[in-house]
Design a protein around this motif. Structure first.
Motif, PDB file in Angstrom:
ATOM      1  N   LYS A  65     -80.878 -74.993 -56.606  1.00  0.00           N
ATOM      2  CA  LYS A  65     -79.472 -75.140 -56.179  1.00  0.00           C
ATOM      3  C   LYS A  65     -78.594 -73.992 -56.654  1.00  0.00           C
ATOM      4  O   LYS A  65     -77.389 -74.004 -56.412  1.00  0.00           O
ATOM      5  CB  LYS A  65     -78.919 -76.470 -56.678  1.00  0.00           C
ATOM      6  CG  LYS A  65     -79.592 -77.663 -56.029  1.00  0.00           C
ATOM      7  CD  LYS A  65     -78.777 -78.924 -56.168  1.00  0.00           C
ATOM      8  CE  LYS A  65     -79.402 -80.041 -55.356  1.00  0.00           C
ATOM      9  NZ  LYS A  65     -78.557 -81.233 -55.295  1.00  0.00           N
ATOM     10  N   PRO A  67     -78.522 -70.899 -55.461  1.00  0.00           N
ATOM     11  CA  PRO A  67     -77.869 -70.255 -54.306  1.00  0.00           C
ATOM     12  C   PRO A  67     -76.648 -71.044 -53.822  1.00  0.00           C
ATOM     13  O   PRO A  67     -75.644 -70.457 -53.419  1.00  0.00           O
ATOM     14  CB  PRO A  67     -78.973 -70.239 -53.240  1.00  0.00           C
ATOM     15  CG  PRO A  67     -80.246 -70.272 -54.018  1.00  0.00           C
ATOM     16  CD  PRO A  67     -79.952 -71.145 -55.214  1.00  0.00           C
ATOM     17  N   GLN A  68     -76.745 -72.392 -53.869  1.00  0.00           N
ATOM     18  CA  GLN A  68     -75.607 -73.214 -53.462  1.00  0.00           C
ATOM     19  C   GLN A  68     -74.416 -73.019 -54.398  1.00  0.00           C
ATOM     20  O   GLN A  68     -73.267 -72.869 -53.959  1.00  0.00           O
ATOM     21  CB  GLN A  68     -76.020 -74.684 -53.448  1.00  0.00           C
ATOM     22  CG  GLN A  68     -74.913 -75.654 -53.047  1.00  0.00           C
ATOM     23  CD  GLN A  68     -74.523 -75.479 -51.595  1.00  0.00           C
ATOM     24  OE1 GLN A  68     -75.191 -75.964 -50.708  1.00  0.00           O
ATOM     25  NE2 GLN A  68     -73.438 -74.754 -51.344  1.00  0.00           N
ATOM     26  N   LEU A  70     -73.816 -70.405 -56.362  1.00  0.00           N
ATOM     27  CA  LEU A  70     -73.299 -69.043 -56.197  1.00  0.00           C
ATOM     28  C   LEU A  70     -72.485 -68.911 -54.913  1.00  0.00           C
ATOM     29  O   LEU A  70     -71.472 -68.201 -54.871  1.00  0.00           O
ATOM     30  CB  LEU A  70     -74.459 -68.041 -56.185  1.00  0.00           C
ATOM     31  CG  LEU A  70     -75.213 -67.881 -57.507  1.00  0.00           C
ATOM     32  CD1 LEU A  70     -76.398 -66.940 -57.337  1.00  0.00           C
ATOM     33  CD2 LEU A  70     -74.280 -67.374 -58.598  1.00  0.00           C
ATOM     34  N   LYS A  71     -72.902 -69.618 -53.872  1.00  0.00           N
ATOM     35  CA  LYS A  71     -72.173 -69.571 -52.608  1.00  0.00           C
ATOM     36  C   LYS A  71     -70.788 -70.199 -52.756  1.00  0.00           C
ATOM     37  O   LYS A  71     -69.799 -69.687 -52.229  1.00  0.00           O
ATOM     38  CB  LYS A  71     -72.972 -70.292 -51.511  1.00  0.00           C
ATOM     39  CG  LYS A  71     -72.410 -70.072 -50.108  1.00  0.00           C
ATOM     40  CD  LYS A  71     -73.356 -70.596 -49.044  1.00  0.00           C
ATOM     41  CE  LYS A  71     -72.818 -70.279 -47.652  1.00  0.00           C
ATOM     42  NZ  LYS A  71     -73.723 -70.754 -46.585  1.00  0.00           N
ATOM     43  N   SER A 193     -75.912 -74.183 -48.605  1.00  0.00           N
ATOM     44  CA  SER A 193     -76.854 -73.071 -48.724  1.00  0.00           C
ATOM     45  C   SER A 193     -78.177 -73.390 -48.045  1.00  0.00           C
ATOM     46  O   SER A 193     -78.843 -74.370 -48.381  1.00  0.00           O
ATOM     47  CB  SER A 193     -77.091 -72.748 -50.202  1.00  0.00           C
ATOM     48  OG  SER A 193     -78.212 -71.896 -50.349  1.00  0.00           O
ATOM     49  N   VAL A 195     -80.952 -71.690 -48.277  1.00  0.00           N
ATOM     50  CA  VAL A 195     -82.044 -71.509 -49.234  1.00  0.00           C
ATOM     51  C   VAL A 195     -82.264 -72.782 -50.043  1.00  0.00           C
ATOM     52  O   VAL A 195     -83.390 -73.263 -50.198  1.00  0.00           O
ATOM     53  CB  VAL A 195     -81.755 -70.323 -50.180  1.00  0.00           C
ATOM     54  CG1 VAL A 195     -82.843 -70.219 -51.250  1.00  0.00           C
ATOM     55  CG2 VAL A 195     -81.658 -69.022 -49.399  1.00  0.00           C
ATOM     56  N   SER A 196     -81.172 -73.357 -50.558  1.00  0.00           N
ATOM     57  CA  SER A 196     -81.284 -74.579 -51.355  1.00  0.00           C
ATOM     58  C   SER A 196     -81.832 -75.730 -50.530  1.00  0.00           C
ATOM     59  O   SER A 196     -82.670 -76.507 -51.004  1.00  0.00           O
ATOM     60  CB  SER A 196     -79.905 -74.962 -51.925  1.00  0.00           C
ATOM     61  OG  SER A 196     -79.474 -74.017 -52.872  1.00  0.00           O
TER      62      SER A 196
END
Length: 253
Positions: A65, A67-68, A70-71, A193, A195-196
């Motif tokens: 998580k 990437p989430q 950071l987003k 995200s 990716v997540s």
């Protein structure tokens, strides 16, 4: 195989024996592989694959998580994310962790839940923070950790822990449906995200196999089957709305 060759193999692998037996395989499998050189022992292969996947999932969960998070920090916005969905996910994660601890399941069978829980807490706080409710977010963290301390203590009866694990299934379904509904209404996935989402989907699929192998607990297996189905729904939405963003939608309007 000659006795001398077995002795050489045993001597060579001895420095690694304790690590392998403690974290990757039972002693009988160590003997099958490194003393008898029976690398096709089916039961032992299943155990090693399960342990390896479990360790991989736990290591990967530390970043699932991120990437989430950071987003959210980059956008300084939590648009498209549902706090209620995060709360239900936390209920599910907490139930699984408390149940696993109470049942004395190996950490390799549930360890990623701990790291996902911490990251979900961070996301829940950021959602409140970017809504202008920072104090509410801090209160949410304090209350959560207070309740968690009670749940993992001997004060909590086993039937309460089992009930929490059983409630995972409706919590997972409802939480993912809330997020899926928000995505559908918005016509995009906002700051969700990709990716997540895909990592969560892959991890929950792998957990079905590892849970069968390491715990044999039907309640946990069913929870991961449902979790995989619901994560698959969100992953499908991410693909469907791949080229749609909040900015594009506003311009279109």
């Amino acid at each position: 195989m000659a006795t001398s060759e077995k002795a050489v193999s045993a001597s060579f692998m001895e420095p690694f024996r304790e690590i392998l037996v403690n974290y990757l395989m039972p002693e009988k499998c160590y003997d099958e592989f490194f003393l008898n050189f029976n690398f096709l022992h089916v039961d032992c292969l299943k155990i090693i694959i399960s342990k390896g996947l479990g360790i991989g999932i736990i290591l990967g969960s530390v970043l699932v998580k991120l990437p989430q998070i950071l987003k959210l920090l980059s956008a300084k916005s939590a648009e498209g994310l549902s706090f209620n969905s995060v709360m239900l996910e936390l209920l599910s994660l907490t139930g699984t962790m408390v149940y696993s601890i109470a049942k004395s399941f190996p950490f390799s069978a549930w360890g990623e839940v701990f790291f996902l829980m911490l990251q979900s807490l961070a996301i829940g706080f950021l959602i409140q923070h970017y809504k202008g409710c920072t104090m509410k977010g801090l209160g949410f963290l304090v209350i959560f950790f207070g309740l968690l301390a009670v749940l993992v203590s001997p004060l909590t009866p086993m039937f309460v822990v089992t009930t929490m694990q059983a409630s995972n299934m409706p919590a997972i379904i409802l939480g993912r449906l809330i997020q899926a509904g928000a995505n559908y209404r918005n016509g995009h996935t906002g700051q969700l995200s990709a990716v997540s989402v895909f990592l969560l989907f892959a991890g929950s699929l792998a957990r079905i196999f590892t849970t069968v192998q390491e715990t044999g607990d039907s309640l946990m297996v069913l929870s991961y089957i449902i979790s995989s189905s619901c994560n698959g729904l969100i992953a499908a939405q991410v693909l469907y709305y791949w080229n749609v963003s909040p900015v594009v939608k506003k311009k279109a309007e």
